[in-house]
Structures are given as structure tokens and as C-alpha cells.
Design a protein around this motif. Structure first.
Motif, mmCIF file in Angstrom:
data_model
loop_
_atom_site.group_PDB
_atom_site.id
_atom_site.type_symbol
_atom_site.label_atom_id
_atom_site.label_comp_id
_atom_site.label_asym_id
_atom_site.label_seq_id
_atom_site.Cartn_x
_atom_site.Cartn_y
_atom_site.Cartn_z
ATOM 1 N N ASP A 1 0.822 -1.216 0.000
ATOM 2 C CA ASP A 1 0.000 0.000 0.000
ATOM 3 C C ASP A 1 0.851 1.260 0.000
ATOM 4 O O ASP A 1 0.558 2.217 -0.721
ATOM 5 C CB ASP A 1 -0.954 0.011 1.198
ATOM 6 N N VAL A 2 1.895 1.268 0.804
ATOM 7 C CA VAL A 2 2.767 2.447 0.863
ATOM 8 C C VAL A 2 3.488 2.616 -0.475
ATOM 9 O O VAL A 2 3.567 3.723 -1.012
ATOM 10 C CB VAL A 2 3.761 2.344 2.039
ATOM 11 N N GLU A 3 3.990 1.536 -1.038
ATOM 12 C CA GLU A 3 4.696 1.627 -2.310
ATOM 13 C C GLU A 3 3.758 2.064 -3.436
ATOM 14 O O GLU A 3 4.161 2.799 -4.330
ATOM 15 C CB GLU A 3 5.372 0.294 -2.635
ATOM 16 N N ALA A 4 2.494 1.644 -3.388
ATOM 17 C CA ALA A 4 1.521 2.015 -4.422
ATOM 18 C C ALA A 4 1.095 3.476 -4.312
ATOM 19 O O ALA A 4 0.569 4.040 -5.265
ATOM 20 C CB ALA A 4 0.289 1.109 -4.332
ATOM 21 N N SER A 5 1.329 4.101 -3.169
ATOM 22 C CA SER A 5 0.926 5.492 -2.972
ATOM 23 C C SER A 5 1.856 6.468 -3.671
ATOM 24 O O SER A 5 1.579 7.660 -3.724
ATOM 25 C CB SER A 5 0.879 5.824 -1.475
ATOM 26 N N ALA A 6 2.951 5.953 -4.190
ATOM 27 C CA ALA A 6 3.959 6.824 -4.787
ATOM 28 C C ALA A 6 3.401 7.545 -6.001
ATOM 29 O O ALA A 6 2.704 6.962 -6.813
ATOM 30 C CB ALA A 6 5.181 6.005 -5.189
ATOM 31 N N GLY A 7 3.714 8.795 -6.066
ATOM 32 C CA GLY A 7 3.411 9.563 -7.262
ATOM 33 C C GLY A 7 4.691 9.654 -8.067
ATOM 34 O O GLY A 7 5.114 8.706 -8.710
#
Length: 138
Positions: free
Chosen positions: A119-125
Motif C-alpha cells: 500500500d505504501v509503495e503504491a501510494s507513490a506519485g
């Protein structure tokens, strides 16, 4: 490191009174073994009206390292929320390309560490974000 200490010395990280700053101190020591310029507590530009400090900034590598430690009032959901906000804040910094999130979870407050990491890695812009929860699978 804590797993090694527990196995070889009987050290119990869940009852040793460790604080987030202790984790940051250990992480700082490890980072300075591998990088020449490690800047702790570097201030960030204002984001949503608030300025903050990163745990570690590696300017030549264009990396920020953020350390979190779970505790009774900071479980998986809270850590994930904090790191998603951090990623958004650090994405505003033109001198940073990568955010590395290290979550130390000695009391196993994260019920599903891989979900938190994903989830944290997918939040990257704009940023490349990597997250690791440790220890896992013990």
C-alpha cells in the motif's frame, strides 16, 4: 539486528523499552557505514501548511529514509497513513527521487506486513517508494 540479538543474547525488543529514536539511532549507524553524507533531521519545505523533518536525507543519492516503530497506539493502519502522507510531502522536494520506509514492528502490531508495504509503495506519485516491515515471519 534485533532478531540476531534476541537469538544470541536473549534481548527482548518488546520489553526493552525501545523508542523510535533508538531505532533511528541504530539506522543512522548502519547508514553511515554505507553512505558518506547522511543528514539526520533535515527540514522539509512546507506541505499543506506544515513543515516537518525527514529522518535521514542522503543528498548525493537523492534518497530520504523514514523510520517508524509500531507501538500500542501506532499499528498498521496508523503507520500506513503516516507514510502515505510522508510520501506526498517528500514528492514535493525536487532534490529527492526515492523514499525508503523502514517500519520496525517488534510487537507484531502489523497484522499483514506485506499489505502495508504494498500500500505504501503504491501510494507513490513522482517518487520511487520502497517499504519494509521488520521483523517478519518469525
Amino acid at each position: 539486528m534485533a532478531t540476531y540479538l534476541a537469538a544470541n543474547t536473549g534481548f527482548d525488543p518488546t520489553s526493552a523499552g525501545l523508542q523510535t529514536y533508538d531505532v533511528q539511532d541504530l539506522l543512522h549507524a548502519v547508514l553511515t557505514l554505507h553512505f558518506d553524507d547522511v543528514r539526520p533531521e533535515e527540514f522539509t519545505p512546507s506541505y499543506a501548511g506544515n513543515a516537518s523533518r525527514v529522518d535521514f536525507y542522503l543528498p548525493r543519492e537523492r534518497i530520504i529514509v523514514e523510520a517508524k516503530m509500531t507501538r500500542n497506539n501506532l499499528g498498521q493502519k496508523e503507520v500506513a497513513n503516516e507514510l502515505v502522507i510522508d510520501a506526498a510531502r517528500y514528492a514535493q522536494m525536487p532534490t529527492v527521487d526515492t523514499l525508503i520506509c523502514v517500519v520496525y514492528d517488534p510487537g507484531r502490531k502489523c497484522g499483514n506486513p506485506k499489505t502495508l508495504e504494498n500500500d505504501v509503495e503504491a501510494s507513490a506519485g513522482r517518487l520511487k517508494v520502497r517499504a519494509v516491515v521488520c521483523p517478519q515471519g518469525l
